[in-house]
Structures are given as C-alpha cells and as structure tokens.
Design a protein around this motif. Structure first.
Motif, PDB file in Angstrom:
ATOM      1  N   GLU A  47       0.834  -1.198   0.000  1.00 17.37           N
ATOM      2  CA  GLU A  47       0.000   0.000   0.000  1.00 17.37           C
ATOM      3  C   GLU A  47       0.866   1.243   0.000  1.00 17.37           C
ATOM      4  OE1 GLU A  47      -2.897   0.290   3.047  1.00 17.37           O
ATOM      5  OE2 GLU A  47      -4.105  -1.380   2.317  1.00 17.37           O
ATOM      6  N   ARG A  48       0.329   2.282  -0.632  1.00 13.93           N
ATOM      7  CA  ARG A  48       0.938   3.603  -0.582  1.00 13.93           C
ATOM      8  C   ARG A  48      -0.172   4.602  -0.386  1.00 13.93           C
ATOM      9  NH1 ARG A  48       5.964   6.043  -3.472  1.00 13.93           N
ATOM     10  NH2 ARG A  48       5.121   7.602  -2.067  1.00 13.93           N
ATOM     11  N   GLN A  49      -0.027   5.424   0.640  1.00 10.17           N
ATOM     12  CA  GLN A  49      -1.041   6.443   0.943  1.00 10.17           C
ATOM     13  C   GLN A  49      -2.447   5.831   1.003  1.00 10.17           C
ATOM     14  OE1 GLN A  49       1.763   7.609  -1.472  1.00 10.17           O
ATOM     15  NE2 GLN A  49       1.229   9.796  -1.636  1.00 10.17           N
ATOM     16  N   GLY A  50      -2.514   4.626   1.601  1.00 12.63           N
ATOM     17  CA  GLY A  50      -3.786   3.975   1.826  1.00 12.63           C
ATOM     18  C   GLY A  50      -4.378   3.287   0.621  1.00 12.63           C
ATOM     19  N   GLN A  51      -3.619   3.176  -0.467  1.00  8.57           N
ATOM     20  CA  GLN A  51      -4.136   2.556  -1.682  1.00  8.57           C
ATOM     21  C   GLN A  51      -3.292   1.361  -2.107  1.00  8.57           C
ATOM     22  OE1 GLN A  51      -6.008   5.041  -4.798  1.00  8.57           O
ATOM     23  NE2 GLN A  51      -4.724   6.658  -3.979  1.00  8.57           N
ATOM     24  N   PRO A  52      -3.928   0.331  -2.648  1.00  8.17           N
ATOM     25  CA  PRO A  52      -3.177  -0.848  -3.097  1.00  8.17           C
ATOM     26  C   PRO A  52      -2.329  -0.537  -4.321  1.00  8.17           C
ATOM     27  CG  PRO A  52      -5.495  -1.053  -3.685  1.00  8.17           C
ATOM     28  CD  PRO A  52      -5.382   0.161  -2.825  1.00  8.17           C
ATOM     29  N   VAL A  53      -1.092  -1.022  -4.285  1.00  6.42           N
ATOM     30  CA  VAL A  53      -0.124  -0.753  -5.347  1.00  6.42           C
ATOM     31  C   VAL A  53       0.644  -2.030  -5.649  1.00  6.42           C
ATOM     32  CG1 VAL A  53       1.990   0.508  -5.928  1.00  6.42           C
ATOM     33  CG2 VAL A  53       0.149   1.681  -4.752  1.00  6.42           C
ATOM     34  N   VAL A  54       1.012  -2.215  -6.913  1.00  4.88           N
ATOM     35  CA  VAL A  54       1.931  -3.277  -7.314  1.00  4.88           C
ATOM     36  C   VAL A  54       3.092  -2.630  -8.053  1.00  4.88           C
ATOM     37  CG1 VAL A  54       2.270  -5.399  -8.614  1.00  4.88           C
ATOM     38  CG2 VAL A  54       0.062  -4.960  -7.531  1.00  4.88           C
ATOM     39  N   LEU A  55       4.304  -2.885  -7.578  1.00  2.00           N
ATOM     40  CA  LEU A  55       5.505  -2.390  -8.234  1.00  2.00           C
ATOM     41  C   LEU A  55       6.114  -3.508  -9.076  1.00  2.00           C
ATOM     42  CD1 LEU A  55       7.282  -0.490  -5.314  1.00  2.00           C
ATOM     43  CD2 LEU A  55       5.660   0.423  -6.983  1.00  2.00           C
ATOM     44  N   ALA A  56       6.636  -3.142 -10.243  1.00  2.00           N
ATOM     45  CA  ALA A  56       7.245  -4.153 -11.102  1.00  2.00           C
ATOM     46  C   ALA A  56       8.297  -3.518 -11.992  1.00  2.00           C
ATOM     47  CB  ALA A  56       6.183  -4.832 -11.974  1.00  2.00           C
ATOM     48  N   LEU A  57       9.241  -4.348 -12.408  1.00  4.62           N
ATOM     49  CA  LEU A  57      10.223  -3.950 -13.396  1.00  4.62           C
ATOM     50  C   LEU A  57       9.803  -4.520 -14.745  1.00  4.62           C
ATOM     51  CD1 LEU A  57      13.609  -4.530 -11.516  1.00  4.62           C
ATOM     52  CD2 LEU A  57      12.431  -2.366 -11.924  1.00  4.62           C
ATOM     53  N   SER A  58       9.676  -3.659 -15.725  1.00  2.29           N
ATOM     54  CA  SER A  58       9.288  -4.130 -17.057  1.00  2.29           C
ATOM     55  C   SER A  58      10.412  -4.928 -17.706  1.00  2.29           C
ATOM     56  CB  SER A  58       8.956  -2.938 -17.964  1.00  2.29           C
ATOM     57  OG  SER A  58      10.121  -2.187 -18.245  1.00  2.29           O
ATOM     58  N   ARG A  59      11.650  -4.675 -17.228  1.00  2.00           N
ATOM     59  CA  ARG A  59      12.866  -5.097 -17.913  1.00  2.00           C
ATOM     60  C   ARG A  59      13.002  -4.297 -19.203  1.00  2.00           C
ATOM     61  NH1 ARG A  59      13.512 -11.615 -16.811  1.00  2.00           N
ATOM     62  NH2 ARG A  59      13.045 -11.521 -14.570  1.00  2.00           N
ATOM     63  N   VAL A  60      14.041  -4.583 -19.961  1.00  2.00           N
ATOM     64  CA  VAL A  60      14.373  -3.735 -21.105  1.00  2.00           C
ATOM     65  C   VAL A  60      13.889  -4.376 -22.413  1.00  2.00           C
ATOM     66  CG1 VAL A  60      16.255  -2.655 -22.395  1.00  2.00           C
ATOM     67  CG2 VAL A  60      16.374  -2.808 -19.890  1.00  2.00           C
ATOM     68  N   GLY A  61      13.260  -3.596 -23.260  1.00  2.00           N
ATOM     69  CA  GLY A  61      12.801  -4.084 -24.549  1.00  2.00           C
ATOM     70  C   GLY A  61      11.305  -4.318 -24.583  1.00  2.00           C
ATOM     71  N   LYS A  62      10.757  -4.373 -25.790  1.00  2.00           N
ATOM     72  CA  LYS A  62       9.306  -4.426 -25.960  1.00  2.00           C
ATOM     73  C   LYS A  62       8.687  -5.751 -25.518  1.00  2.00           C
ATOM     74  CE  LYS A  62       9.661  -3.143 -30.240  1.00  2.00           C
ATOM     75  NZ  LYS A  62       9.354  -2.798 -31.649  1.00  2.00           N
ATOM     76  N   VAL A  63       9.323  -6.865 -25.843  1.00  2.00           N
ATOM     77  CA  VAL A  63       8.755  -8.160 -25.471  1.00  2.00           C
ATOM     78  C   VAL A  63       8.725  -8.312 -23.954  1.00  2.00           C
ATOM     79  CG1 VAL A  63       9.039 -10.656 -25.590  1.00  2.00           C
ATOM     80  CG2 VAL A  63       9.379  -9.283 -27.638  1.00  2.00           C
ATOM     81  N   ALA A  64       9.827  -7.973 -23.304  1.00  2.00           N
ATOM     82  CA  ALA A  64       9.888  -8.068 -21.844  1.00  2.00           C
ATOM     83  C   ALA A  64       8.837  -7.181 -21.202  1.00  2.00           C
ATOM     84  CB  ALA A  64      11.284  -7.695 -21.353  1.00  2.00           C
ATOM     85  N   ALA A  65       8.687  -5.961 -21.715  1.00  2.00           N
ATOM     86  CA  ALA A  65       7.718  -5.026 -21.154  1.00  2.00           C
ATOM     87  C   ALA A  65       6.290  -5.522 -21.352  1.00  2.00           C
ATOM     88  CB  ALA A  65       7.895  -3.657 -21.796  1.00  2.00           C
ATOM     89  N   ALA A  66       6.012  -6.103 -22.523  1.00  2.00           N
ATOM     90  CA  ALA A  66       4.670  -6.623 -22.785  1.00  2.00           C
ATOM     91  C   ALA A  66       4.334  -7.781 -21.852  1.00  2.00           C
ATOM     92  CB  ALA A  66       4.560  -7.067 -24.240  1.00  2.00           C
ATOM     93  N   THR A  67       5.304  -8.654 -21.596  1.00  2.00           N
ATOM     94  CA  THR A  67       5.085  -9.767 -20.671  1.00  2.00           C
ATOM     95  C   THR A  67       4.759  -9.252 -19.273  1.00  2.00           C
ATOM     96  OG1 THR A  67       6.559 -11.235 -21.904  1.00  2.00           O
ATOM     97  CG2 THR A  67       6.152 -11.797 -19.600  1.00  2.00           C
ATOM     98  N   THR A  68       5.510  -8.260 -18.824  1.00  2.00           N
ATOM     99  CA  THR A  68       5.277  -7.706 -17.489  1.00  2.00           C
ATOM    100  C   THR A  68       3.911  -7.053 -17.399  1.00  2.00           C
ATOM    101  OG1 THR A  68       7.653  -7.279 -17.281  1.00  2.00           O
ATOM    102  CG2 THR A  68       6.207  -6.210 -15.693  1.00  2.00           C
ATOM    103  N   ALA A  69       3.550  -6.267 -18.404  1.00  2.00           N
ATOM    104  CA  ALA A  69       2.251  -5.596 -18.390  1.00  2.00           C
ATOM    105  C   ALA A  69       1.099  -6.595 -18.396  1.00  2.00           C
ATOM    106  CB  ALA A  69       2.143  -4.656 -19.595  1.00  2.00           C
ATOM    107  N   THR A  70       1.227  -7.638 -19.206  1.00  2.00           N
ATOM    108  CA  THR A  70       0.182  -8.660 -19.255  1.00  2.00           C
ATOM    109  C   THR A  70       0.037  -9.364 -17.913  1.00  2.00           C
ATOM    110  OG1 THR A  70       0.615  -9.022 -21.621  1.00  2.00           O
ATOM    111  CG2 THR A  70      -0.567 -10.755 -20.449  1.00  2.00           C
ATOM    112  N   THR A  71       1.149  -9.667 -17.277  1.00  2.00           N
ATOM    113  CA  THR A  71       1.102 -10.321 -15.963  1.00  2.00           C
ATOM    114  C   THR A  71       0.446  -9.418 -14.925  1.00  2.00           C
ATOM    115  OG1 THR A  71       3.125 -11.530 -16.503  1.00  2.00           O
ATOM    116  CG2 THR A  71       2.492 -11.460 -14.185  1.00  2.00           C
ATOM    117  N   LEU A  72       0.763  -8.134 -14.955  1.00  2.00           N
ATOM    118  CA  LEU A  72       0.141  -7.196 -14.012  1.00  2.00           C
ATOM    119  C   LEU A  72      -1.385  -7.205 -14.156  1.00  2.00           C
ATOM    120  CD1 LEU A  72       2.573  -4.158 -14.272  1.00  2.00           C
ATOM    121  CD2 LEU A  72       2.024  -5.398 -12.167  1.00  2.00           C
ATOM    122  N   ILE A  73      -1.851  -7.268 -15.387  1.00  2.00           N
ATOM    123  CA  ILE A  73      -3.287  -7.220 -15.623  1.00  2.00           C
ATOM    124  C   ILE A  73      -3.950  -8.561 -15.329  1.00  2.00           C
ATOM    125  CG2 ILE A  73      -5.049  -6.889 -17.403  1.00  2.00           C
ATOM    126  CD1 ILE A  73      -3.028  -4.921 -18.750  1.00  2.00           C
TER     127      ILE A  73
END
Length: 253
Positions: free
Chosen positions: A38-64
C-alpha cells in the motif's frame, strides 16, 4: 478498490519505491519479481518491465492478468530528441509509436499489423493526473535536488514518445528517426525501449495507461556517459517525488 501498477524498466529507476510500501509482499511470477503493498492507503503493485518491448509486454500482461491492476503508470528515463527537450527535463507521454515497426508494403510503416493503428494514445484522465503530479513533485523537490543545479529548472513537456528495441546513441540516427516520424505525423519528443509495448497491451485490455520519462541524454554519441549516475541521482528521486504526488491525487478521487 482500484489497484495501481507502477512500472520501471531498471532496478535503479525503481530504487526507493519498494521501501515506501506499507506491508510489502514479494511475489515471483513469469520469472519476475513483483511487490504488492500500500501507498497512501491505496493498493499498489511495483514491477520492473525489464528492457525491450517483449519483456515489457510480458510484465504488463502479468500485471493485468495475475494482479488485476486497474491502471498502469510507467516512470523511468528516455533520450530526448524533440526540440527544446534537454537533459534533466521530463516528458509526459500523450501517445507512443514503435519507431522500428515496418511491415510495409503489406501495412503502412509504423502501423501494428492487424490493429489499424500506429499511435497508441495514453489515457487522458490518468495522464492529466500524472502531469499535475509531475508539476507538484518537481516543485516540491527543489530542495532535494539542490546539489544538481544544472537540472534545477527542469521543464515538463507533453508529446509523443517513440519506442524501439535499440538504444539510440547516434545523433544522425536520432535525427533520421525524428524526421521520419515527423513526416508520418507523429513527431517524437523522446525515445526509449518499452512504452509502446505497454501502451498496446493496456489498450488491448482496456486498462488506463500513462507514462512519464526523465530525459537522461540527447540520444547522441554521449548518451551512455554517466547514465547510471544520472538514474541514481536524478531520475530515481524525480520518480519518487512524482509517484508520491500521484498517489495523493488518486486518493482524492
């Protein structure tokens, strides 16, 4: 309650954000480390996308898919390529384009095949909040950054950011990239390696996305000089200040 994902590409860009979480929980999924809390009373998830488009897409999909986030915010660094965009400035993305996408003549250059689009716009409402957070964060952080006087008058720009799987570090390459995209009607202010992929994933899922980038270099032959020091001493504190203000603004909604 809505869950906010805060993405960074590199560990140095994320520095300090994990420490500010309340009741942090480390979760490993898809070969990645996520921090939920939590941050300031709200739920948060922190993540590293890693470098490059494929890595970032994988991270974003997992977050969702795995964490059910309601919005995604990207902070980090980029190379400045637009006129007047200087090292130490901040660029709020209005949209993203993949500058290395070219499936012509089957599809127009820059267009993602079968999507019918090349420009992936950011969410207007979330971007407006992020812009306000950037102004408030950088104004309030003047004392913290006093030792970096050459970045003390950081300007905040809004515009297109170009994404590609290459670290642009040539003045001639940067100029060609800008000229080509300008002719296509998408003049970029900055260039980086992840944002367009995250924007596309978020668009596919209907999840609001916004991004802000601190300019670490001018994407020229000096782009690699003192990059780690800049991230640690300038970009990371900028990100912490902006995220803090953003969470305050989200808590009021």
């Amino acid at each position: 309650m809505s869950v906010t994902a805060i993405l960074s590409a590199l560990p140095e860009e994320q520095h300090g954000l994990i420490e500010q979480l309340v009741d942090p929980v480390r979760i490993v999924r898809a070969g990645r480390e996520f921090w939920r809390g939590e941050r300031q009373g709200q739920p948060v998830v922190l993540a590293l996308s890693r470098v490059g488009k494929v890595a970032a897409a994988t991270t974003a999909t997992t977050l969702i898919e795995a964490f059910g986030v309601s919005r995604v915010v990207f902070t980090g660094v980029a190379g400045g390529v637009g006129p007047g965009v200087q090292v130490g400035d901040v660029v709020l993305a209005t949209g993203f384009v993949q500058h290395d996408m070219d499936a012509s003549p089957l599809f127009p250059r820059y267009e993602i095949p079968l999507s019918g689009r090349a420009n992936w716009p950011c969410d207007d409402s979330l971007s407006a909040l992020l812009l306000k957070a950037a102004h408030q964060g950088l104004t309030g952080a003047e004392g913290e950054f006093a030792s970096h006087a050459r970045y003390g008058n950081a300007q905040i720009h809004s515009g297109m950011i170009a994404t590609g799987d290459q670290f642009v570090c040539s003045a001639s390459a940067a100029l060609q990239l800008v000229n080509d995209l300008t002719v296509a009607g998408m003049p970029p202010l900055a260039v980086e390696m992840e944002g367009a992929a995250v924007a596309q994933v978020c668009a596919d899922y209907g999840v609001p996305f916004a991004a802000v980038r601190t300019i670490s270099d001018r994407a020229d032959d000096q782009a690699h000089v003192d990059f780690p020091a800049f991230v640690a001493e300038v970009a990371s504190p900028y990100a912490r200040a902006i995220v803090h203000q953003l969470m305050d603004l989200l808590s009021l909604q």
